[in-house]
Design a protein around this motif. Structure first.
Motif, short mmCIF file in Angstrom:
data_model
loop_
_atom_site.label_atom_id
_atom_site.label_comp_id
_atom_site.label_asym_id
_atom_site.label_seq_id
_atom_site.Cartn_x
_atom_site.Cartn_y
_atom_site.Cartn_z
N VAL A 75 0.84 -1.20 0.00
CA VAL A 75 0.00 0.00 0.00
C VAL A 75 0.87 1.26 0.00
O VAL A 75 0.60 2.22 -0.73
CB VAL A 75 -0.98 -0.01 1.19
N LEU A 76 1.95 1.25 0.80
CA LEU A 76 2.81 2.43 0.88
C LEU A 76 3.50 2.73 -0.45
O LEU A 76 3.49 3.86 -0.93
CB LEU A 76 3.87 2.26 1.97
N ILE A 77 4.11 1.71 -1.04
CA ILE A 77 4.82 1.91 -2.31
C ILE A 77 3.82 2.20 -3.43
O ILE A 77 4.07 3.04 -4.29
CB ILE A 77 5.72 0.71 -2.63
N GLY A 82 1.32 6.59 -6.96
CA GLY A 82 0.03 7.14 -7.35
C GLY A 82 -1.05 6.11 -7.62
O GLY A 82 -2.02 6.38 -8.33
N GLN A 83 -0.92 4.93 -7.04
CA GLN A 83 -1.88 3.85 -7.28
C GLN A 83 -2.53 3.38 -5.98
O GLN A 83 -2.81 2.20 -5.80
CB GLN A 83 -1.18 2.68 -7.97
N PHE A 84 -2.77 4.31 -5.05
CA PHE A 84 -3.32 3.93 -3.74
C PHE A 84 -4.65 3.20 -3.88
O PHE A 84 -4.84 2.14 -3.28
CB PHE A 84 -3.51 5.17 -2.85
N LYS A 85 -5.55 3.73 -4.67
CA LYS A 85 -6.89 3.14 -4.80
C LYS A 85 -6.81 1.69 -5.27
O LYS A 85 -7.48 0.81 -4.73
CB LYS A 85 -7.75 3.97 -5.74
N PHE A 86 -5.99 1.43 -6.30
CA PHE A 86 -5.86 0.07 -6.82
C PHE A 86 -5.32 -0.87 -5.74
O PHE A 86 -5.89 -1.95 -5.51
CB PHE A 86 -4.93 0.04 -8.04
N PHE A 87 -4.24 -0.48 -5.06
CA PHE A 87 -3.62 -1.38 -4.10
C PHE A 87 -4.43 -1.51 -2.81
O PHE A 87 -4.39 -2.55 -2.16
CB PHE A 87 -2.17 -0.97 -3.83
N ASN A 89 -7.74 -1.50 -2.71
CA ASN A 89 -8.77 -2.48 -3.09
C ASN A 89 -8.18 -3.87 -3.22
O ASN A 89 -8.81 -4.86 -2.84
CB ASN A 89 -9.47 -2.05 -4.38
N PHE A 90 -6.97 -3.97 -3.74
CA PHE A 90 -6.28 -5.25 -3.88
C PHE A 90 -6.06 -5.88 -2.51
O PHE A 90 -6.28 -7.07 -2.31
CB PHE A 90 -4.94 -5.03 -4.61
N GLU A 91 -5.61 -5.07 -1.54
CA GLU A 91 -5.38 -5.55 -0.17
C GLU A 91 -6.68 -6.04 0.46
O GLU A 91 -6.70 -7.09 1.10
CB GLU A 91 -4.80 -4.44 0.70
N LYS A 92 -7.73 -5.26 0.34
CA LYS A 92 -9.00 -5.66 0.94
C LYS A 92 -9.48 -6.99 0.36
O LYS A 92 -9.94 -7.86 1.08
CB LYS A 92 -10.05 -4.57 0.73
N LYS A 93 -9.35 -7.13 -0.96
CA LYS A 93 -9.77 -8.37 -1.61
C LYS A 93 -8.93 -9.55 -1.12
O LYS A 93 -9.45 -10.63 -0.83
CB LYS A 93 -9.61 -8.22 -3.12
N MET A 94 -7.61 -9.34 -1.04
CA MET A 94 -6.72 -10.42 -0.63
C MET A 94 -6.98 -10.83 0.81
O MET A 94 -7.04 -12.03 1.13
CB MET A 94 -5.26 -10.01 -0.80
N LEU A 95 -7.15 -9.87 1.71
CA LEU A 95 -7.40 -10.20 3.11
C LEU A 95 -8.76 -10.89 3.28
O LEU A 95 -8.88 -11.80 4.10
CB LEU A 95 -7.31 -8.95 3.98
N ASN A 96 -9.74 -10.49 2.51
CA ASN A 96 -11.04 -11.17 2.57
C ASN A 96 -10.93 -12.61 2.10
O ASN A 96 -11.53 -13.50 2.68
CB ASN A 96 -12.09 -10.43 1.75
#
Length: 109
Positions: A75-77, A82-87, A89-96
């Protein structure tokens, strides 16, 4: 590439390249950060026996540490690129998917 762009909701090839770069940097960084962290908490390689189980224990601990470092760094990198929204959402999906609603609880979308 078009299928991947459609699946991830990406419009440009440039954004796809940036996302691949973020994944590469994050993977390398998380592996790099785990070793100094183990030394910081006084669990470096010298504190484990020089046999199979000592090596196994050290590397198992290191791999377990890499996972949370990877999540945070992704998320930090991603934000730096400039891709916070993508990552995010990616994190939320992966953790779910990992938790199935039990380990971490359901992460709100």
């Amino acid at each position: 590439m078009q299928k991947l762009k459609a699946k991830w909701g990406i419009n440009s090839n440039f954004q796809l390249v940036i996302i691949f770069i973020v994944f590469a940097i994050t993977g390398s960084s998380s592996v790099y950060v785990a070793k100094p962290f183990l030394e910081f908490i006084n669990l470096d390689r010298t504190h484990f026996p020089e046999n199979f189980w000592g090596s196994f224990g050290y590397y198992a601990l290191r791999i377990l540490l890499i996972f949370p470092f990877y999540q945070v760094l992704l998320v930090l990198i991603g934000t730096l690129f400039g891709q916070f929204k993508f990552f995010w959402n990616f994190e939320k999906k992966m953790l779910n998917r990992l938790s199935r609603g039990t380990l971490f609880g359901s992460v709100k979308k």
